[in-house]
Write an enzyme that holds these catalytic residues in place. Structure first.
Site, PDB file in Angstrom:
ATOM      1  N   GLN A   1       0.811  -1.212   0.000  1.00 34.74           N
ATOM      2  CA  GLN A   1       0.000   0.000   0.000  1.00 34.74           C
ATOM      3  C   GLN A   1       0.852   1.274   0.000  1.00 34.74           C
ATOM      4  OE1 GLN A   1      -2.454  -0.551   3.483  1.00 34.74           O
ATOM      5  NE2 GLN A   1      -3.531  -2.295   2.615  1.00 34.74           N
TER       6      GLN A   1
ATOM      7  N   HIS B   1      -0.746  -0.352   5.648  1.00 38.62           N
ATOM      8  CA  HIS B   1      -1.204   0.705   6.548  1.00 38.62           C
ATOM      9  C   HIS B   1      -0.190   1.849   6.732  1.00 38.62           C
ATOM     10  CE1 HIS B   1      -4.050  -2.458   8.632  1.00 38.62           C
ATOM     11  NE2 HIS B   1      -4.225  -2.354   7.312  1.00 38.62           N
TER      12      HIS B   1
ATOM     13  N   GLU C   1     -14.367   4.039  10.550  1.00 37.72           N
ATOM     14  CA  GLU C   1     -14.733   5.160  11.415  1.00 37.72           C
ATOM     15  C   GLU C   1     -14.542   6.518  10.752  1.00 37.72           C
ATOM     16  OE1 GLU C   1     -13.443   3.008  15.646  1.00 37.72           O
ATOM     17  OE2 GLU C   1     -12.401   4.828  14.993  1.00 37.72           O
TER      18      GLU C   1
ATOM     19  N   TYR D   1      -7.628   7.074  20.346  1.00 45.46           N
ATOM     20  CA  TYR D   1      -8.783   6.613  19.581  1.00 45.46           C
ATOM     21  C   TYR D   1      -8.994   5.102  19.648  1.00 45.46           C
ATOM     22  CZ  TYR D   1      -9.632  11.352  18.468  1.00 45.46           C
ATOM     23  OH  TYR D   1      -9.937  12.675  18.620  1.00 45.46           O
TER      24      TYR D   1
ATOM     25  N   TYR E   1     -10.640 -10.289  10.761  1.00 40.70           N
ATOM     26  CA  TYR E   1     -11.097 -10.976   9.556  1.00 40.70           C
ATOM     27  C   TYR E   1     -11.385 -12.450   9.826  1.00 40.70           C
ATOM     28  CZ  TYR E   1      -9.767  -6.719   7.139  1.00 40.70           C
ATOM     29  OH  TYR E   1      -9.675  -5.421   6.722  1.00 40.70           O
TER      30      TYR E   1
END
Length: 365
Positions: free
Chosen positions: A84, A149, A241, A251, A262
């Site tokens: 990513q 991520h 979110e 958070y 998953y």
């Protein structure tokens, strides 16, 4: 702890049925125009004052287009293209028209292998062909191997500081470890120095750039009409979110979540815990939220203050409004295929990236 709220958690099919009549009538009055086509994995867009467009491609290219002519901009930092990661977000400085300054986030190769999210500033040359005075402003510590991520959006706050979203790189516990940048939003000055009002200055074993923490993978960020930061972040299986970011707040990832792993296993300790923030809104099932923009209302005054979030999974742009926040419309057309970024252009149009189509589009009345 922020008090628990009532959340709309209808399934995608149910929500589509709920919105269908209003969405169709609303979208029939929209004009969606391709602004740049034939792009390869476009990730971030920056419409320019006076016309023209800058768009990043994840493979490490920055493209400039104006009046149908296009070229690649030279002078980029070295980029690690892995999973990513790659060349990610682009944001123009508030004074870009005078300074030509812009900011980029990207996956930076690290010594000994691996990569980490980084931030650079540079000046776009007058002919828009090269980046000048490129300066690294921030690089996450410690970085890691793997391609998950990275985040990663950069927003300039009203006070001129820069806020950068960083994912936890697939290392879930690291999002609660403030001795790393994993799973945090960091705040630095334009020159890369640390603002003297950051919340964790001079605290042992806490990195001073951290503004908030406990994030999983925030891939959308924008300022509301009061200058407050909002982010959209990927949950696991469920629990995507939208969060309003408060200085120094936790958070909750991976201690609390409205989703599950998953594998179907429970995440952490549940959905609430003292000292951890609640989302303003969440989706279940996940929509894979990407770019986030709060609209200022120039061309669609009825949407002023509403939040727009791109869906990578279900191919639409969500419009959220109200208090408590609700998804009130899905802008879903042939063009909204895997929406990677959403921004407001200087003319008040809503610009978005369709990653599937390799195209930047603009929505106008």
């Amino acid at each position: 702890m922020t008090s628990a709220k009532q959340f709309a958690t209808a399934t995608f099919i149910g929500l589509s049925s709920l919105c269908a009549a209003g969405a169709v009538s609303a979208q029939s009055s929209l004009t969606i125009t391709p602004m740049a086509e034939g792009l390869e994995a476009p990730w971030g867009i920056a419409p320019m004052p006076g016309g023209g467009l800058l768009v990043t491609e994840k493979a490490g290219r920055l493209i400039y287009q104006k009046d149908g002519a296009r070229h690649e901009v030279s002078g980029l930092p070295e980029v690690a293209v892995v999973g990513q990661g790659g060349l990610l977000d682009i944001t123009l400085a508030e004074d870009f028209a005078q300074s030509r300054l812009l900011f980029l986030t990207y996956a930076k190769p690290q010594e000994g292998g691996g990569a980490g999210t980084a931030l650079a500033g540079a000046r776009l040359s007058e002919d828009a062909r090269s980046l000048e005075t490129l300066t690294e402003l921030f690089a996450m510590k410690p970085g890691s191997n793997g391609g998950q991520h990275f985040g990663s959006r950069v927003v300039e706050a009203p006070d001129g500081t820069l806020l950068v979203t960083i994912g936890e790189r697939g290392d879930r516990p690291a999002a609660q470890d403030r001795s790393t940048h994993n799973g945090s939003i960091i705040r630095v000055n334009r020159d890369g120095s640390i603002p003297d009002d950051n919340p964790f200055l001079d605290m042992p074993d806490v990195l001073p750039e951290i503004w908030s923490y406990g994030h999983r993978n925030p891939q959308g960020a924008g300022l509301d009409l009061e200058g407050r930061l909002w982010v959209s972040e990927h949950g696991a299986k469920g629990g995507d979110e939208v969060n309003r970011i408060t200085k120094g707040a936790n958070y909750g990832w991976p201690v609390i979540s409205y989703g599950e792993h998953y594998s179907g296993a429970k995440i952490g300790e549940g959905s609430e815990k003292e000292g951890m923030e609640q989302p303003e809104f969440y989706w279940d099932p996940s929509i894979a939220p990407a770019g986030l923009m709060v609209y200022y209302g120039a061309q669609f005054p009825e949407w002023k203050g509403d939040i727009f979030v791109g869906s990578l999974k279900f191919d639409y742009i969500a419009r959220l409004s109200g208090d408590p926040l609700e998804e009130v419309q899905q802008i879903k057309t042939e063009e909204t295929a895997r929406v990677r970024d959403v921004v407001e252009g200087p003319e008040g149009g809503i610009w978005f990236i369709s990653e599937t189509k390799g195209t930047v589009y603009r929505i106008t009345p």
